[in-house]
Design an enzyme around this catalytic site. Structure first.
Site, short mmCIF file in Angstrom:
data_model
loop_
_atom_site.label_atom_id
_atom_site.label_comp_id
_atom_site.label_asym_id
_atom_site.label_seq_id
_atom_site.Cartn_x
_atom_site.Cartn_y
_atom_site.Cartn_z
N ARG A 293 34.40 29.54 26.49
CA ARG A 293 34.48 28.22 27.00
C ARG A 293 33.61 27.34 26.62
O ARG A 293 33.97 26.20 26.47
CB ARG A 293 34.71 28.28 28.60
CG ARG A 293 35.80 29.04 29.15
CD ARG A 293 35.71 29.36 30.48
NE ARG A 293 36.87 29.81 31.04
CZ ARG A 293 37.70 31.02 30.91
NH1 ARG A 293 36.98 31.76 29.84
NH2 ARG A 293 38.67 31.32 31.51
N ASP B 288 39.73 42.90 34.68
CA ASP B 288 39.04 43.76 33.79
C ASP B 288 38.59 45.09 34.01
O ASP B 288 38.29 45.91 33.30
CB ASP B 288 38.23 42.76 32.89
CG ASP B 288 39.01 41.72 32.24
OD1 ASP B 288 40.22 41.92 31.80
OD2 ASP B 288 38.52 40.99 31.87
#
Length: 423
Positions: free
Chosen positions: A28, A310
């Site tokens: 990002r 995750d």
């Protein structure tokens, strides 16, 4: 094809571990820096196969990236390159978030991926970006995907699934759209993009019900990337299920939208300490896991799934070593990762002597079970490879992992740390 054998740990060890920097935040920061008003500095970034794809993308756009020992300096282009093909490799984050950025630029872009990424669903980003005015073409909503961008309009969009990648894709597109964009619905997922936008001058309003972005460009970034909680999770697990290790995992991101696994572990009577806590742009601290006699929950709170998606593979390993029976449900998203993680976990656990029942959207696990050992296939999925490396350390006979070098996409020195347990 690479393979590695992880023998059982015989001696007691005491170590401090530095995990890689946060992959999600590194992606990002690079993308936002490429469209900022000035030069940005990114400290302690992650260099991995996935983040290299994002570096290549912002360079294709015309940005300059100066890579130093522990700092990247990103200079945005005066004008964008507006016609190119780009290879994302295995990086779903690069693909989905950058699609929003590319859709906002008046240009023609084609994104390609490796065999695994080319099977992952893109409809979830194509729908909102098309509604904003992007022209996107592909076959069966999968890569390769061509984006003709520019002239986007703000929309009021109801997010159907709690996906930080989809949410972020819309947010990046909104920066250069005409009119405000409001995102509602399943917005309660990783919030790194919201934090980064808010700290870089983007006109954004955030509350429990919606995210609203008024078109605006970020100022330059000055961002230090913390350690990746998802990478730390493997060593947290090791500290909880093995009497042979005393570990301190240094400077880890403790953002609450990333640490859903902690909430599950606390209810299981797991013991761990947080030391040297610091509330920076993202909260960080050192994690000290302590060997624990854990009790399995009957069910996993589905509201926590977006905050630990995750970590599910390593959490399944933890629960195979804990007392009781647990049902994992509402995990159909795991079938759409780098591999079908539900099936990959079931196949591999059975190969090493652990019983696990496969459901359409999850698993049933009972523990504690002895891990005999054997040979498993990572299916080129970094999280499968690392999960069974930890299983190898507590097994009776050790575990051979096929296609082990897939860890390079997120944790390039993972096996170096594991080998250090034996030196």
């Amino acid at each position: 094809m690479s393979e590695i054998f992880i023998p059982p740990l015989k001696k007691r060890i005491k170590k401090e571990i530095n995990v890689p920097s946060d992959k999600s935040i590194t992606h990002r920061a690079l993308l936002l820096s490429s469209i900022s008003k000035g030069k940005s500095q990114i400290f302690n970034p992650l260099i991995s196969e996935d983040t290299k794809r994002t570096i290549n993308l912002v360079k294709e756009l015309g940005a300059k990236v100066d890579i130093g020992a522990n700092k990247w300096v990103v200079t945005p282009p005066k004008s964008f390159n507006v016609d190119f093909d780009f290879y994302s490799g295995n990086s779903g984050t690069t693909t989905r978030i950058s699609s929003g950025l590319l859709a906002s630029i008046d240009g023609h872009f084609t994104i390609l991926g490796d065999a695994s990424l080319s099977q992952r669903p893109m409809k979830r980003i194509i729908e909102p970006l098309s509604e904003m005015g992007a022209k996107i073409s592909c076959e069966n909503y999968k890569l390769p995907m061509t984006i003709i961008g520019g002239n986007l309009r703000g929309i009021d969009y109801w997010l159907k699934i709690p996906s930080a990648q989809v949410k972020s894709s819309i947010m990046f597109a909104a920066l250069r759209a005409t009119g405000k964009t409001t995102i509602r619905g399943a917005i309660n997922s990783r919030n790194h993009t919201e934090i980064m936008f808010k700290n870089s001058g983007v006109d954004i309003e955030i509350n429990d019900n919606y995210i609203e972005i008024t078109p605006s460009l970020p100022t330059s970034l000055n961002y230090r990337i913390p350690g990746d909680f998802s990478s730390a999770a493997y060593f947290i697990a090791m500290g909880l299920i093995s009497k042979k290790v005393d570990l301190i995992i240094k400077s880890v991101n403790l953002n609450k939208t990333r640490t859903g696994m902690f909430q599950v572990l606390e209810k299981m009577n797991a013991k761990f300490e947080i030391k040297n806590f610091k509330n920076d742009i993202e909260p960080i601290g050192d994690i000290v896991p302590v060997f624990s006699n854990m009790i399995n929950l009957k069910n996993i709170d589905e509201n926590l799934i977006p905050f630990m998606i995750d970590e599910i593979p390593i959490l399944v390993l933890i629960q195979s070593q804990s007392e009781g029976r647990v049902i994992f449900k509402n995990l159909s998203e795991l079938r759409r990762k780098e591999t079908d993680r539900i099936n990959a976990l079931v196949q591999n656990f059975e190969k090493i002597g652990v019983k696990i029942e496969e459901l359409n959207d999850g698993f049933i696990v009972e523990g504690p079970q002895e891990i005999k050992g054997g040979e498993i296939n990572s299916f080129n999925d970094h999280r499968i490879s690392m999960t069974f490396a930890i299983a190898g350390l507590i097994s009776k006979e050790g575990i051979k992992i096929k296609n082990s070098n897939c860890v390079d996409v997120s944790f390039p020195n993972f096996f170096e740390i594991i080998k250090g347990f034996f030196s």
